[in-house]
Design an enzyme around this catalytic site. Sequence first.
Site, PDB file in Angstrom:
ATOM      1  N   CYS A 333     -20.906 -50.828  -9.968  1.00  0.00           N
ATOM      2  CA  CYS A 333     -21.499 -50.703  -8.581  1.00  0.00           C
ATOM      3  C   CYS A 333     -21.297 -49.281  -8.190  1.00  0.00           C
ATOM      4  CB  CYS A 333     -20.591 -51.386  -7.662  1.00  0.00           C
ATOM      5  SG  CYS A 333     -20.587 -53.200  -7.857  1.00  0.00           S
ATOM      6  N   ARG A 431     -34.332 -57.947  -3.956  1.00  0.00           N
ATOM      7  CA  ARG A 431     -32.806 -58.155  -3.462  1.00  0.00           C
ATOM      8  C   ARG A 431     -32.212 -57.202  -2.214  1.00  0.00           C
ATOM      9  NH1 ARG A 431     -27.339 -57.281  -6.068  1.00  0.00           N
ATOM     10  NH2 ARG A 431     -26.083 -58.966  -5.687  1.00  0.00           N
TER      11      ARG A 431
HETATM   12  P1  XMP Z   1     -17.637 -56.366 -12.634  1.00  0.00           P
HETATM   13  O1  XMP Z   1     -16.570 -55.457 -11.995  1.00  0.00           O
HETATM   14  O2  XMP Z   1     -16.902 -57.837 -13.007  1.00  0.00           O
HETATM   15  O3  XMP Z   1     -18.457 -56.582 -11.192  1.00  0.00           O
HETATM   16  O4  XMP Z   1     -18.463 -55.755 -13.469  1.00  0.00           O
HETATM   17  C1  XMP Z   1     -19.356 -57.875 -11.122  1.00  0.00           C
HETATM   18  C2  XMP Z   1     -20.103 -57.771  -9.938  1.00  0.00           C
HETATM   19  O5  XMP Z   1     -20.712 -56.688  -9.358  1.00  0.00           O
HETATM   20  C3  XMP Z   1     -21.683 -56.937  -8.427  1.00  0.00           C
HETATM   21  N1  XMP Z   1     -22.889 -56.130  -8.797  1.00  0.00           N
HETATM   22  C4  XMP Z   1     -23.382 -55.117  -8.132  1.00  0.00           C
HETATM   23  N2  XMP Z   1     -22.701 -54.543  -7.077  1.00  0.00           N
HETATM   24  N3  XMP Z   1     -24.769 -52.864  -7.252  1.00  0.00           N
HETATM   25  C5  XMP Z   1     -23.258 -53.353  -6.617  1.00  0.00           C
HETATM   26  O6  XMP Z   1     -23.040 -52.713  -5.659  1.00  0.00           O
HETATM   27  C6  XMP Z   1     -24.981 -53.291  -8.409  1.00  0.00           C
HETATM   28  O7  XMP Z   1     -26.026 -53.060  -8.929  1.00  0.00           O
HETATM   29  C7  XMP Z   1     -24.337 -54.889  -8.792  1.00  0.00           C
HETATM   30  N4  XMP Z   1     -24.571 -55.730  -9.873  1.00  0.00           N
HETATM   31  C8  XMP Z   1     -23.610 -56.705  -9.553  1.00  0.00           C
HETATM   32  C9  XMP Z   1     -21.906 -58.448  -8.513  1.00  0.00           C
HETATM   33  O8  XMP Z   1     -21.011 -58.985  -7.365  1.00  0.00           O
HETATM   34  C10 XMP Z   1     -21.006 -58.849  -9.735  1.00  0.00           C
HETATM   35  O9  XMP Z   1     -20.617 -60.274  -9.835  1.00  0.00           O
END
Ligand code: XMP
Length: 504
Positions: A333, A431
């Site tokens: 993120c 999104r």
């Molecule tokens: P981890 O730390 O487990 O996090 O890799 C997975 C979660 O990250 C979120 N997610 C995003 N958040 N930009 C964001 O700010 C993104 O591009 C993005 N893609 C995923 C999502 O909640 C996921 O479950």
Amino acid sequence: MMSQEKHEFFESMGHLGLTYGDVRTVPGPMDPPAPDMPWQEFFEQPPLPAPDISSHLTKDIVLSVPLISAAMDRVTEAKMAIAMAKLGGLGVIHYVMGVEEQKEAARKVKVNLNGVIEEPVSFRPDRTVRSVLEEKARRDDVDYWTFLVTDDENRLTGLLTERDFRFAKCDLDQLISNIMTPLEDITSAPAGTVPEDAYAFMARHKKTMLPLVDRDGRVAGLYILSDVERLLEGNPENYSLDKAGSLLTAIAVPSSRRAIERIEACRKYIDIVVIDSAHGDSSYAFKTYEMIREIAPELQIISPNISSHVSARMWAQRGVDAIKVGQGGGSICTTRVETGIGIPQITAVYQCAAQAEKYDVPIIADGGVSKNGDLAVVTAAGAHTVMLGNMLAGTEEAPGKDEWVDGRRIKEYRGMGSDAVFSEREEAVLRYSSDPSKKPIPEGVSGYVPYKGSVARVVSDMVKGLQQGLRYCGKRTLVEHRASTQLIMGTGNALNEARPHDLL
Ligand code: XMP
């Protein structure tokens, strides 16, 4: 600083936001001992089994393993969702794909386990062993080795099992009719045989599978012994099942009117729907929620991501079935970097859980987990279940191919708000922006993670870590752990102390 009961601990932190690494759980007395310790030396009675980590996913659904694979295109499609449900957790199929594709993924999960498999995978007898092996490798819904061999009229002509393939490896170009068990040696039963009779039949003939055929010899179904046993014995493997004995199935949908076509298409295969949005406290999300409730009241609905206690209260008051907490803390993120928002995850989980528990709504902690030990900390802070992206990306079951780079085996992992996904999939752009031609500022990045092998091994280590964490805190269940394990804050030095150190 003294360790403190959770509410007192967070109250004393005031406006300080804490995340993974800042907070640890406080050990407590372990009684009785763990089953793998030499209890006979001191006790007459064997110890209780491993701590019970089952937990509410939603108001109505309990998972035996409180882990969920994230709705991301490098984490969860059918293969991962099947594997996670069979491990006692859940996978949420992402929606950055066409409606029909998502429906097919949901269908694969839902039909993976059955009392009777109505349309068993079958091959014509003139296929080669090689072509069948290649097709099995390509398909993400075939995690078994029992296949029927049928003619053009769907009449049963043979049966293939894992043993047949094992002994056929020396000649991959031979026809499967060479290696199959031929019709005359197959024990079959009439169409319409019920599970109880199928079990009796299999037991009598010592068979682990039982094809059903109609009067003309056409295939009418297939029973697999393990499926029948599960039906009759009540799920001894703790799979995540619906009331009919099929795997629990969840899909993500956009936070907009476009959610509805997906729900209508997938409805008969799903139990749970996750409204997927990075900013869950929005009128779009609330409207989407109301529409879904109205058209599909049987589904459990999970809120999109929020992180403030005010947003948690809004969702809990609306009657949502679970609240997903986490904004910008995920490993891919960049939301916090680009926008400046962000409540650190452990504080966010605690504050949202404190609101949601007044309404009996479970909390899903989403994003930021990077160590097995994080699970015990975030559940002690108030999470019922935990959603994982990075920890499960790179496993065999995650979509995408592994590759070798500089002697390391790796797989791609990318944020759903990354440029890489935006440039491939319009759904991903929508999104963040209502106009697909206006590309939003990326809120995620793409990169690689090490190849990790089977998700079963990764999840098994997490489960062991969480259970051992509960034992250290003297808790027999995750419910007790969430209610009463004490927390303490560590400094940067404490974090260093917690890692291996002072070694050459
Ligand atoms: P981890 O730390 O487990 O996090 O890799 C997975 C979660 O990250 C979120 N997610 C995003 N958040 N930009 C964001 O700010 C993104 O591009 C993005 N893609 C995923 C999502 O909640 C996921 O479950």
